[in-house]
Design a protein around this motif. Sequence first.
Motif, mmCIF file in Angstrom:
data_model
loop_
_atom_site.group_PDB
_atom_site.id
_atom_site.type_symbol
_atom_site.label_atom_id
_atom_site.label_comp_id
_atom_site.label_asym_id
_atom_site.label_seq_id
_atom_site.Cartn_x
_atom_site.Cartn_y
_atom_site.Cartn_z
ATOM 1 N N ASP A 1 -8.191 -0.196 0.878
ATOM 2 C CA ASP A 1 -8.336 1.058 0.313
ATOM 3 C C ASP A 1 -8.133 1.999 1.557
ATOM 4 O O ASP A 1 -7.638 2.977 1.360
ATOM 5 C CB ASP A 1 -9.503 1.272 -0.660
ATOM 6 C CG ASP A 1 -9.565 2.726 -1.213
ATOM 7 O OD1 ASP A 1 -8.398 2.965 -1.597
ATOM 8 O OD2 ASP A 1 -10.627 3.189 -1.498
ATOM 9 N N LYS A 2 -8.867 1.881 2.635
ATOM 10 C CA LYS A 2 -8.789 2.806 3.511
ATOM 11 C C LYS A 2 -7.379 2.584 4.313
ATOM 12 O O LYS A 2 -6.873 3.718 4.882
ATOM 13 C CB LYS A 2 -10.014 2.388 4.777
ATOM 14 C CG LYS A 2 -10.037 3.180 5.973
ATOM 15 C CD LYS A 2 -11.067 2.954 6.833
ATOM 16 C CE LYS A 2 -11.104 4.202 7.945
ATOM 17 N NZ LYS A 2 -12.251 4.108 8.800
ATOM 18 N N THR B 1 -0.706 6.197 3.756
ATOM 19 C CA THR B 1 0.023 7.309 2.876
ATOM 20 C C THR B 1 0.069 8.541 3.470
ATOM 21 O O THR B 1 1.026 9.191 3.294
ATOM 22 C CB THR B 1 -0.417 6.901 1.490
ATOM 23 O OG1 THR B 1 -1.848 7.345 1.318
ATOM 24 C CG2 THR B 1 -0.135 5.640 0.688
ATOM 25 N N TRP B 2 -1.117 9.120 3.703
ATOM 26 C CA TRP B 2 -1.281 10.393 4.131
ATOM 27 C C TRP B 2 -0.695 10.680 5.694
ATOM 28 O O TRP B 2 -0.085 11.733 5.669
ATOM 29 C CB TRP B 2 -2.584 10.756 4.258
ATOM 30 C CG TRP B 2 -3.222 11.336 2.761
ATOM 31 C CD1 TRP B 2 -4.156 10.352 1.779
ATOM 32 C CD2 TRP B 2 -2.714 12.472 2.075
ATOM 33 N NE1 TRP B 2 -4.282 11.099 1.020
ATOM 34 C CE2 TRP B 2 -3.333 12.236 0.971
ATOM 35 C CE3 TRP B 2 -2.026 13.421 2.466
ATOM 36 C CZ2 TRP B 2 -3.478 13.342 0.019
ATOM 37 C CZ3 TRP B 2 -2.094 14.524 1.455
ATOM 38 C CH2 TRP B 2 -2.755 14.416 0.104
ATOM 39 N N TYR C 1 -1.529 -2.686 -4.353
ATOM 40 C CA TYR C 1 -2.813 -3.725 -4.106
ATOM 41 C C TYR C 1 -3.840 -3.200 -5.002
ATOM 42 O O TYR C 1 -4.452 -3.861 -5.760
ATOM 43 C CB TYR C 1 -3.212 -3.687 -2.957
ATOM 44 C CG TYR C 1 -2.249 -4.756 -1.818
ATOM 45 C CD1 TYR C 1 -1.841 -6.106 -2.449
ATOM 46 C CD2 TYR C 1 -1.935 -4.561 -0.716
ATOM 47 C CE1 TYR C 1 -0.902 -6.649 -1.780
ATOM 48 C CE2 TYR C 1 -1.255 -5.303 0.180
ATOM 49 C CZ TYR C 1 -0.592 -6.372 -0.418
ATOM 50 O OH TYR C 1 0.042 -7.378 0.419
ATOM 51 N N MET C 2 -4.257 -1.768 -4.657
ATOM 52 C CA MET C 2 -5.573 -1.400 -5.496
ATOM 53 C C MET C 2 -5.604 -1.364 -7.098
ATOM 54 O O MET C 2 -6.593 -1.522 -7.454
ATOM 55 C CB MET C 2 -5.762 -0.007 -4.776
ATOM 56 C CG MET C 2 -5.926 0.125 -3.367
ATOM 57 S SD MET C 2 -7.260 -0.843 -2.683
ATOM 58 C CE MET C 2 -8.794 -0.326 -3.744
ATOM 59 N N ASN C 3 -4.209 -1.248 -7.578
ATOM 60 C CA ASN C 3 -4.377 -1.011 -8.986
ATOM 61 C C ASN C 3 -3.949 -2.399 -9.647
ATOM 62 O O ASN C 3 -4.162 -2.367 -10.865
ATOM 63 C CB ASN C 3 -3.476 0.007 -9.329
ATOM 64 C CG ASN C 3 -3.765 1.312 -9.028
ATOM 65 O OD1 ASN C 3 -5.162 1.969 -9.367
ATOM 66 N ND2 ASN C 3 -3.306 2.040 -8.238
ATOM 67 N N ASN D 1 0.931 -1.238 -0.124
ATOM 68 C CA ASN D 1 0.005 0.016 -0.130
ATOM 69 C C ASN D 1 0.906 1.402 0.096
ATOM 70 O O ASN D 1 0.324 2.450 -0.433
ATOM 71 C CB ASN D 1 -0.863 0.088 1.375
ATOM 72 C CG ASN D 1 -2.185 -0.508 1.068
ATOM 73 O OD1 ASN D 1 -2.553 -0.948 -0.089
ATOM 74 N ND2 ASN D 1 -2.913 -1.007 1.948
ATOM 75 N N LEU D 2 2.082 1.145 0.384
ATOM 76 C CA LEU D 2 3.048 2.237 0.446
ATOM 77 C C LEU D 2 3.838 2.310 -0.410
ATOM 78 O O LEU D 2 4.584 3.277 -0.707
ATOM 79 C CB LEU D 2 3.773 2.349 1.894
ATOM 80 C CG LEU D 2 2.734 1.928 3.258
ATOM 81 C CD1 LEU D 2 3.550 1.932 4.365
ATOM 82 C CD2 LEU D 2 1.928 3.248 3.378
ATOM 83 N N TYR D 3 4.191 1.535 -1.211
ATOM 84 C CA TYR D 3 5.405 1.404 -2.102
ATOM 85 C C TYR D 3 5.507 2.687 -3.221
ATOM 86 O O TYR D 3 6.439 3.399 -3.454
ATOM 87 C CB TYR D 3 5.234 0.155 -3.137
ATOM 88 C CG TYR D 3 5.462 -1.039 -2.655
ATOM 89 C CD1 TYR D 3 6.057 -1.237 -1.264
ATOM 90 C CD2 TYR D 3 5.117 -2.213 -3.179
ATOM 91 C CE1 TYR D 3 6.445 -2.459 -0.756
ATOM 92 C CE2 TYR D 3 5.164 -3.611 -2.735
ATOM 93 C CZ TYR D 3 5.969 -3.366 -1.476
ATOM 94 O OH TYR D 3 6.339 -4.879 -0.890
ATOM 95 N N GLN D 4 4.337 3.197 -3.561
ATOM 96 C CA GLN D 4 4.397 4.157 -4.548
ATOM 97 C C GLN D 4 4.679 5.605 -3.706
ATOM 98 O O GLN D 4 5.561 6.198 -4.364
ATOM 99 C CB GLN D 4 2.892 4.358 -5.212
ATOM 100 C CG GLN D 4 2.449 3.418 -6.088
ATOM 101 C CD GLN D 4 1.024 3.408 -6.794
ATOM 102 O OE1 GLN D 4 0.238 3.998 -6.018
ATOM 103 N NE2 GLN D 4 1.022 2.995 -8.122
#
Length: 349
Positions: free
Chosen positions: A318-319, A325-326, A121-123, A109-112
């Motif tokens: 997603d949550k 990330t934020w 994961y999401m994409n 979830n944090l790679y980008q």
Amino acid sequence: MIKKNIKNLSLSLAVMLTVFLTACGNSNSTSETDASSYPEKDIDGVIIWGEGGATDNISRTLAPLVEEELGGSLVMQNKEGAAGAIATQYVYDQPADGHTLLFGAENPNLYQVLDISERDYMNDFTPISIFGQNFGGLVVHEDSEFETIEDVIDFAKENPGELNMGYSGEGSLPHVASAMLEAELDTEFNYVPYDGDGPLATALLGKEIDATVLSVSAAQEYVDAGDFRMLSVINDEALETASDVPPITESYPAFEKYFPWGPFQGVFVHKDTPESIVTKLTDAFETAQENEEFQNTLESLGVVPLNINGEEAVEYVDKNRSTSTWLLHDAGAAEISPEEFDIPRVDED
């Protein structure tokens, strides 16, 4: 005779053309009939971490139970490196036929935003199941001057950059949880990196650092031995496994918006995997997780069972991505803004 041969040749070519076109039409899809024969060979289960960790233990306990449901072999392997990015990319590069599964945690979830990998994961993946969620605990040495989480935060505010906060790499639980504290409470830590949770715990034992965040399951053995004190759990309610430790929201209610949040374990497939195979895998993993042995494994690791799939799993991941990330970005730990990847803030979902 020549006309007859030409007619036969034309018929043969027509049949061959029909077969070819049918094959081309099915090259990117799998029918329900095809899914009924799945798996057609051994399934590779790729674990993003090395042996012995929570993700490894959970995945290997579950694998033989899933085999029984699928009627095929699930061959597990560890492919560690780059915070799990090597394994994640490897699975993404394999054919999207359901024969390569990614057993992972929250890290992709944090790679980008951390510029570790373009995958996430999401994409790039479809969740088959989210097995369970862990929780972090803020811990200090038993001899520490800090008696409460307020003591730690007050010191960090009054002495910016002087409190040594240990963490185990970018995107790790200690990293994200500490960033959460900095972003929400306007604190500033001096981060001290270690290569994994084991060395991190050893550092706290040796008083090389002032505090850190460990998974409750990893910290509990040190707490029970009288080496560490757990000041708070990073959650909105107390945990059964640490019932005497207050949740962070008891001291700082503003954290309620982030929960449920925490490290998790789950299994994923390439996003282009046919829906019929996704369904078959989802059913197998859902049933397998009801096994008593597997539930006991989760309990022993301090993991709260989830066993969620489908849209619920997508929303959960997603949550988690939005929150993490934020948090990292607001704390200055991620130079790339989540906005670049259309990731909303958790309170904007």
